[in-house]
Design an enzyme around this catalytic site. Structure first.
Site, PDB file in Angstrom:
ATOM      1  N   LYS A   1     -50.644 -35.498  34.501  1.00  0.00           N
ATOM      2  CA  LYS A   1     -51.029 -34.607  35.597  1.00  0.00           C
ATOM      3  C   LYS A   1     -52.545 -34.595  35.773  1.00  0.00           C
ATOM      4  CE  LYS A   1     -50.269 -30.902  38.426  1.00  0.00           C
ATOM      5  NZ  LYS A   1     -49.343 -29.851  38.829  1.00  0.00           N
TER       6      LYS A   1
ATOM      7  N   GLU B   1     -39.589 -31.907  34.851  1.00  0.00           N
ATOM      8  CA  GLU B   1     -40.937 -32.370  35.226  1.00  0.00           C
ATOM      9  C   GLU B   1     -41.458 -33.393  34.213  1.00  0.00           C
ATOM     10  OE1 GLU B   1     -42.607 -31.605  38.025  1.00  0.00           O
ATOM     11  OE2 GLU B   1     -41.567 -29.821  38.755  1.00  0.00           O
TER      12      GLU B   1
ATOM     13  N   ARG C   1     -52.082 -37.753  44.760  1.00  0.00           N
ATOM     14  CA  ARG C   1     -51.452 -36.573  44.180  1.00  0.00           C
ATOM     15  C   ARG C   1     -50.036 -36.338  44.698  1.00  0.00           C
ATOM     16  NH1 ARG C   1     -54.387 -30.879  42.725  1.00  0.00           N
ATOM     17  NH2 ARG C   1     -52.518 -29.745  42.147  1.00  0.00           N
TER      18      ARG C   1
ATOM     19  N   LYS D   1     -53.315 -25.581  41.843  1.00  0.00           N
ATOM     20  CA  LYS D   1     -52.542 -25.030  42.957  1.00  0.00           C
ATOM     21  C   LYS D   1     -52.197 -23.585  42.647  1.00  0.00           C
ATOM     22  CE  LYS D   1     -50.172 -28.975  44.967  1.00  0.00           C
ATOM     23  NZ  LYS D   1     -48.850 -29.442  45.409  1.00  0.00           N
TER      24      LYS D   1
ATOM     25  N   GLU E   1     -54.846 -33.198  47.138  1.00  0.00           N
ATOM     26  CA  GLU E   1     -53.610 -33.755  47.661  1.00  0.00           C
ATOM     27  C   GLU E   1     -53.836 -34.570  48.927  1.00  0.00           C
ATOM     28  OE1 GLU E   1     -50.642 -30.714  47.882  1.00  0.00           O
ATOM     29  OE2 GLU E   1     -49.155 -32.035  47.010  1.00  0.00           O
TER      30      GLU E   1
ATOM     31  N   HIS F   1     -36.985 -29.152  46.961  1.00  0.00           N
ATOM     32  CA  HIS F   1     -37.395 -27.946  47.690  1.00  0.00           C
ATOM     33  C   HIS F   1     -36.342 -27.531  48.707  1.00  0.00           C
ATOM     34  CE1 HIS F   1     -41.938 -28.681  46.796  1.00  0.00           C
ATOM     35  NE2 HIS F   1     -41.407 -27.845  45.938  1.00  0.00           N
TER      36      HIS F   1
ATOM     37  N   HIS G   1     -36.164 -24.209  39.896  1.00  0.00           N
ATOM     38  CA  HIS G   1     -37.017 -25.289  40.402  1.00  0.00           C
ATOM     39  C   HIS G   1     -36.770 -26.610  39.659  1.00  0.00           C
ATOM     40  CE1 HIS G   1     -40.454 -27.293  42.194  1.00  0.00           C
ATOM     41  NE2 HIS G   1     -40.949 -27.551  40.991  1.00  0.00           N
TER      42      HIS G   1
ATOM     43  N   HIS H   1     -39.203 -33.796  44.550  1.00  0.00           N
ATOM     44  CA  HIS H   1     -39.444 -32.437  45.059  1.00  0.00           C
ATOM     45  C   HIS H   1     -39.072 -32.270  46.525  1.00  0.00           C
ATOM     46  CE1 HIS H   1     -41.523 -32.022  41.287  1.00  0.00           C
ATOM     47  NE2 HIS H   1     -41.926 -30.799  41.566  1.00  0.00           N
TER      48      HIS H   1
ATOM     49  N   ASN I   1     -44.871 -35.181  43.704  1.00  0.00           N
ATOM     50  CA  ASN I   1     -43.735 -34.568  44.383  1.00  0.00           C
ATOM     51  C   ASN I   1     -42.473 -35.416  44.309  1.00  0.00           C
ATOM     52  OD1 ASN I   1     -44.539 -31.961  45.521  1.00  0.00           O
ATOM     53  ND2 ASN I   1     -46.154 -33.201  46.431  1.00  0.00           N
TER      54      ASN I   1
ATOM     55  N   ARG J   1     -64.023 -13.298  46.773  1.00  0.00           N
ATOM     56  CA  ARG J   1     -64.189 -14.738  47.049  1.00  0.00           C
ATOM     57  C   ARG J   1     -64.285 -15.581  45.778  1.00  0.00           C
ATOM     58  NH1 ARG J   1     -68.153 -13.070  50.958  1.00  0.00           N
ATOM     59  NH2 ARG J   1     -67.184 -12.718  52.978  1.00  0.00           N
TER      60      ARG J   1
END
Lengths: 386, 386
Positions: A251, A207, A265, A165, A261, A276, A289, A272, A269, A143
């Site tokens: 960032k 990016e 945030r 992330k 998010e 994606h 990517h 993106h 994207n 955990r």
């Protein structure tokens, strides 16, 4: 070490005294991003209680992939051992196809064998894939263990390593299984970019351009003014540090305002949503990517002109910077507009069935909307060169 | 519904107007625990934005196991649907052997097929296993869905459902893979205990006794004063509500002060250090978790007497309450003292190689220590009846 330094080309001009620290001031989990040429050799010291401000347990696992570990593993291990840490190392099979929970289980077995405890630390030495998987392992073993990011690709430096992330892929989509989990430290050593394949360097630049468009108009102006952006060899070390600093600061700013998010945030994207879909439709093999994000930005710019948010000149300026970075601006062969529009529906960020787009009214700012229609997306994609 | 109510025996005397709300005031993720007879039928209303204070997405998955779902699934689905939610249901195979990541992947596939989004919700209807697995799925699918706990066993009500621990087993140990992830709501409906097997009811009582020993001397006194604790049929509904309220309040108090088990929260492991070793050594088949904790408390009491922390009378008082709850107080056949001492070393809470024990100076309080020696543990275990 000398052999590696010789490969740095003009990066050897970097002043090793020169370092920048950016604070990611999350209320519950604040941490520093350090930018320092030669930073790899200072990791042990940076993770000591006196510098970090938190006492880590004795054990640290350096998690990497075989190629990166061969280049930098020994230096990192040596630095950690000099500071008194007990180290193990573990390498994932390289590549997106191994970014699975099964791979993470291999790491779990190594941690179990080495009797890792909650106070132990996983240090990710590698690109985004290594960082995401190691972070997910750190988030879920017992955990939660301590986690440190040492990104070795431009993409990971400016994007993946900051913001917490973590995750692995599901057969049906990238990063569908994951967690938000913050590192204790991000160490960015720009010298390691000397060994990054050029295509991956250009992917990271996508990016960087994104931050210019959505957040930092000065960064965008600097990218416009640069002679070249397509090769690490053609970029001045001081300018590289400037790019890294401004991108990670952007960032950090966004993530601090919205850790999980919930709102702001989402602007990260930009490019993106369509990106994606393109990656997914081409099986994650044809374009990487960063290239997909570059194409996504080109497509969204088209859409913004058709929606009267941007004028044609702004679109042309963004296109010119993307082209200067050597990124593709033509849709991959065989990808149909209808298929792209359909694939958008499976995006992680779909909310009550509505696809979320990031749009902009001017360079340096962005906003989120779910009111873009399928027809608008299709219209923009149809007018792109194929 | 009438058929089920008829099985409630004296629980049917419960006043359905009577409900208690306990606030778990975690800074980032505060939530309520509601104790209400008949609460199952109010779930839809409780999860509406006006009552919950947070807007959940349209989709809710009721996650359970076949036995529990057959008893209560329809009522829960009906309540959610009446409030306008779109529902799916999913059942895990029952039992500790299916508490694996592979089982969670089955749920992921169902969520993918039903196009669940980040704003969607997983509602765990079941005991600790269902709650832990569903919570882990909620923590990791799309990096986090909403999560609601509806515990149906006494153990899950007083322990597993409060505090945000989620996880699955690894072949080498329980809950080695997991996350801290808080629910949006915990709904405890004591009426469902009418269908709980008696052995499981007694297992839950071990955790209730634990709260009396480590936190709430009044609760301990009430348990001492009770005629019987070994059967749901023999317990007055008002006293049951009192037990549930005091136990969940104790857990909420501790967790609020220490969400991620940095310090105080460790006291909740009273009886668990040896308990976990006993469960593990007997393959999780001979004794259940509550029985193991009961035995762990008996063993630690022995140790505390030998260490002059407790007098013999306090030990006898705890033993009497454990016996009144019908819990075993003799070590499982064939388990060797050496093997127990050795197994302690693999506990999740070992820190820099030292085993952590929870001890007490008086009923109602506890403290953590890592200075207990192997010899002290062995000495206590050897004087226990076998």
């Amino acid at each position: 070490m000398i052999a590696i330094n010789n490969r740095h080309l003009n990066l050897s001009k970097m002043d090793r005294q020169d370092s920048t620290t950016i604070r990611v001031a999350l209320p519950a989990n604040p941490y520093d991003i350090r930018l320092a040429a030669g930073g790899l050799d200072t990791l042990g010291q940076c993770l000591s209680v006196s510098e970090l401000g938190t006492k880590l347990g004795q054990k640290i696992a350096v998690v990497s992939n075989p190629e990166i570990f061969a280049l930098y593993g020994d230096r990192v291990l040596k630095s950690l051992q000099s500071a008194g840490f007990e180290t193990i190392s573990y390498c994932f099979e390289p590549g997106e196809t191994h970014k699975t929970f099964a791979s993470v289980q291999g790491l779990f077995d190594a941690l179990l064998a080495a009797r890792f405890e909650r106070s132990s630390t996983l240090l990710a030495l590698g690109g985004g894939i290594v960082g995401d998987m190691t972070g997910f392992a750190a988030a879920t073993w017992l955990r939660g263990l301590n986690f440190v990011q040492v990104p070795t690709s431009l993409l990971a430096m400016v994007d993946a390593s900051v913001g917490g992330k973590t995750g692995v892929n599901h057969p049906q989509g990238k990063n569908l299984i994951g967690a938000f989990y913050q590192p204790k430290l991000v160490m960015i050593d720009p010298e390691v970019l000397a060994t990054l394949p050029e295509r991956e360097f250009r992917a990271g630049m996508a990016e960087v351009i994104k931050y210019g468009v959505i957040w930092d108009a000065d960064l965008f102006a600097q990218l416009e003014a640069a002679d070249r952006l397509d090769s690490i060899k053609a970029i001045d070390p001081a300018f590289l540090l400037e790019i890294l600093g401004r991108s990670t600061q952007a960032k950090a700013d966004v993530v601090t305002q919205d850790e999980k998010e919930g709102g702001l945030r989402a602007i990260l994207n930009y490019g993106h949503t369509i990106g994606h879909a393109l990656e997914s439709l081409t099986g994650y093999r044809v374009i990487n990517h960063g290239e997909a994000v570059g194409l996504g930005m080109v497509a969204v710019a088209r859409m913004m002109v058709q929606m009267d948010l941007w004028d044609a000149e702004t679109e042309a300026r963004q296109l010119a910077v993307i082209q200067k970075a050597g990124l593709p601006t033509i849709l991959p062969e065989g990808v149909k507009v209808d298929a792209i529009v359909d694939r958008l529906k499976t995006d992680k960020k779909v909310q009550d069935g509505r696809v979320r787009f990031i749009l902009s009214k001017a360079i340096g700012s962005a906003f989120v909307t779910d009111s873009v229609t399928d027809a608008q997306v299709a219209a923009a994609l149809e007018t792109l060169p194929v």
